[in-house]
Design a protein around this motif. Sequence first.
Motif, mmCIF file in Angstrom:
data_model
loop_
_atom_site.group_PDB
_atom_site.id
_atom_site.type_symbol
_atom_site.label_atom_id
_atom_site.label_comp_id
_atom_site.label_asym_id
_atom_site.label_seq_id
_atom_site.Cartn_x
_atom_site.Cartn_y
_atom_site.Cartn_z
ATOM 1 N N ALA A 147 0.573 -1.270 0.071
ATOM 2 C CA ALA A 147 0.027 0.167 -0.107
ATOM 3 C C ALA A 147 0.815 1.460 0.077
ATOM 4 N N THR A 148 2.212 1.175 0.434
ATOM 5 C CA THR A 148 3.057 2.463 0.588
ATOM 6 C C THR A 148 3.096 2.877 -0.859
ATOM 7 N N ALA A 149 3.219 1.947 -1.998
ATOM 8 C CA ALA A 149 3.366 2.252 -3.406
ATOM 9 C C ALA A 149 2.090 2.448 -4.189
ATOM 10 N N ALA A 150 0.955 2.900 -3.325
ATOM 11 C CA ALA A 150 -0.388 2.848 -4.140
ATOM 12 C C ALA A 150 -0.341 4.131 -5.160
ATOM 13 N N ALA A 151 0.185 5.023 -4.569
ATOM 14 C CA ALA A 151 0.297 6.319 -5.917
ATOM 15 C C ALA A 151 1.046 6.180 -7.001
ATOM 16 N N THR A 152 2.162 5.270 -6.520
ATOM 17 C CA THR A 152 3.022 4.968 -7.870
ATOM 18 C C THR A 152 2.403 4.122 -8.572
ATOM 19 N N PHE A 153 1.749 2.915 -8.312
ATOM 20 C CA PHE A 153 1.056 1.892 -9.304
ATOM 21 C C PHE A 153 -0.048 2.608 -9.904
ATOM 22 N N GLU A 154 -0.998 3.538 -9.207
ATOM 23 C CA GLU A 154 -1.971 4.411 -9.740
ATOM 24 C C GLU A 154 -1.554 5.248 -11.010
ATOM 25 N N ALA A 155 -0.391 5.852 -10.572
ATOM 26 C CA ALA A 155 0.240 6.699 -11.663
ATOM 27 C C ALA A 155 0.558 5.993 -12.914
ATOM 28 N N ASN A 156 1.460 5.068 -12.731
ATOM 29 C CA ASN A 156 1.934 4.222 -13.849
ATOM 30 C C ASN A 156 0.733 3.567 -14.533
#
Length: 315
Positions: A171-180
């Motif tokens: 979940a700490t990388a959620a923003a990264t995954f969503e943006a990618n």
Amino acid sequence: MLARPAALLIAATVVVGACASDAGTVSESTASADGRDGGGVIDVLASFYPLQYVVQQVGGDRVSVANLTPAGAEPHDVELTADDTARVQDADLVVYLGGFAPAVDEAIGSTDAGGRVLDVSTAARLDQTYSPIDEGEQSGGTKADPHFWLDPTRLADVADDVAARLTAIDATAAATFEANAATLRNRLTELDGEFRDGLASCSNTNIVTSHNAFGYLADRYGLTQVGITGLVPDAEPSPQALADVTDFVRDNGVTTIYFETLVSPDIAETVASETGVHTAVLDPIEGVTDDSAGVDYFEVMRSNLATLRSGQGCT
């Protein structure tokens, strides 16, 4: 216009898969981190190239992704080694398409991977079907066409599905995954527009292919697929099947027969020779090799577009 398996979507053929000698060995991505030593990197296995590509694009450097189908192998026929099965057992996530690669399905079923697997079938919306008799099987019922990734909009939906599952793991990388995933969707939307514009005005909308792999592409862009083979290219066509498709080519002004990179062109060349038409490569992008017309999904798809525009007389 739907690409449906009428009498013209001819019974199955043999097309010899160009399976590599190491067809059971997991192929590591050269574009991702290696293992979980880099501080929370997610170890992902993908069952074949389009899914590997999506995981790479969505996960970025937060994932290490390996492909269970080596370059040059036919995903339908891939065989896994004991080491491959162990990797399925140990991976943080296995991304696959249920029913496409039986060996992968079996490996998942024989382990306790449980919630660590993502079957993208629902996100891919597998709504194109053909009769199993096209594959030399017994008649009755239908079988879903698995080649969804040849419609870029469906691949974008799968990317969102992958992003959600990676977020559930980290979940700490959620923003990264969503943006990618959003970036990939934008690129796929642009590609979809290129296909729509490029295939909007063609003198012939019937595409005759060596393998019924292009139903989603045909349906998306107003074409009709007429396949010489079934969904899985592993049975020889009957003389009547070849006669039927040969008649279709002659009767409908078809000028190009399309064959693939991972299978023998013999059947397509036989029909082309009988009818005096050309052949060209239309890549189903089940894998990318040195023989592919590009280094990744987007390059090969754009090569396919150029091939179709030429073969179908598009302006």
